[in-house]
Motif scaffolding. Sequence first.
Motif, PDB file in Angstrom:
ATOM      1  N   HIS A  61       0.874  -1.174   0.000  1.00  0.00           N
ATOM      2  CA  HIS A  61       0.000   0.000   0.000  1.00  0.00           C
ATOM      3  C   HIS A  61       0.907   1.218   0.000  1.00  0.00           C
ATOM      4  N   HIS A  63       1.040   4.017   2.114  1.00  0.00           N
ATOM      5  CA  HIS A  63       1.412   4.823   3.274  1.00  0.00           C
ATOM      6  C   HIS A  63       2.907   5.101   3.203  1.00  0.00           C
ATOM      7  N   ASP A  87      -4.554   3.403  -4.574  1.00  0.00           N
ATOM      8  CA  ASP A  87      -3.784   4.160  -3.583  1.00  0.00           C
ATOM      9  C   ASP A  87      -3.112   5.391  -4.173  1.00  0.00           C
ATOM     10  N   LEU A  90      -2.672   8.460  -1.868  1.00  0.00           N
ATOM     11  CA  LEU A  90      -1.617   8.306  -0.870  1.00  0.00           C
ATOM     12  C   LEU A  90      -0.235   8.366  -1.515  1.00  0.00           C
ATOM     13  N   HIS A 124      -7.312  -1.083   5.178  1.00  0.00           N
ATOM     14  CA  HIS A 124      -6.264  -0.259   5.783  1.00  0.00           C
ATOM     15  C   HIS A 124      -5.944   0.916   4.872  1.00  0.00           C
ATOM     16  N   ALA A 125      -5.966   0.646   3.589  1.00  0.00           N
ATOM     17  CA  ALA A 125      -5.837   1.665   2.547  1.00  0.00           C
ATOM     18  C   ALA A 125      -6.629   1.164   1.340  1.00  0.00           C
ATOM     19  N   THR A 153      -7.546   1.117  11.166  1.00  0.00           N
ATOM     20  CA  THR A 153      -8.497   1.738  10.237  1.00  0.00           C
ATOM     21  C   THR A 153      -9.034   3.066  10.787  1.00  0.00           C
ATOM     22  N   PHE A 157      -8.907   7.447   4.530  1.00  0.00           N
ATOM     23  CA  PHE A 157      -8.863   6.465   3.442  1.00  0.00           C
ATOM     24  C   PHE A 157      -8.890   5.027   3.958  1.00  0.00           C
ATOM     25  N   SER A 158      -9.380   4.810   5.189  1.00  0.00           N
ATOM     26  CA  SER A 158      -9.447   3.463   5.744  1.00  0.00           C
ATOM     27  C   SER A 158     -10.871   3.144   6.181  1.00  0.00           C
TER      28      SER A 158
END
Length: 205
Positions: A61, A63, A87, A90, A124-125, A153, A157-158
């Motif tokens: 992801h 992050h 994603d 992010l 989570h994303a 979460t 975005f979660s």
Amino acid sequence: MIDKVVTSGTFSLDGGTWEVDNNVWIVGSADEVVVIDAAHDAAAIAERVGDREVRAIVCTHAHNDHIDAAADLATRVGAPILLHPADQVLWEMVYADLPYTPLKDGQVISAGGVDLTVLHTPGHAPGAVCLYGAEIGALFSGDTLFRGGPGATGRSFSSFDTIIESIKGKLLTLPPETAVYTGHGDSTSIGEEAGHLEEWLARGH
């Protein structure tokens, strides 16, 4: 062959910053590998890779703590960066203009005789993925599933409901003996975590 480098840095989102240690997984053979999550320290990752060919740098992801060394590592080893396009928002917080190769659910990434199947597991994303190696009995779960529960979460975005759906539908259906190699902390297994689903649901966010 499954190898690991633990790197240290920070995770920042929604105006907060936290110190974190990340697991960087290197999977393949003595000749070629895939790097999963280029976190914090490209030099340390490249040193562990050594003279092996890197077929891809896969981001579970976007992050910042999972991608902040991706550009540097890609330059060092000459490998493409792979990320699920959900994603994008992010990704752009870290790399405004850096292109990547889009991942899609069901795609197979191969290196050194190991096939890793991409499982899109949002929650989570939006673009979170896990990588499943059926023949090696391994799941690389990023921040979707940890020892003791699902990934966090509580930030932008979660979604708790979404991550639970991803885990139930995509991960807990895998063989219980499947080893789970996580993005942070200790490894676990599908069987170990499957028994805790009701507990997670009761705990909620």
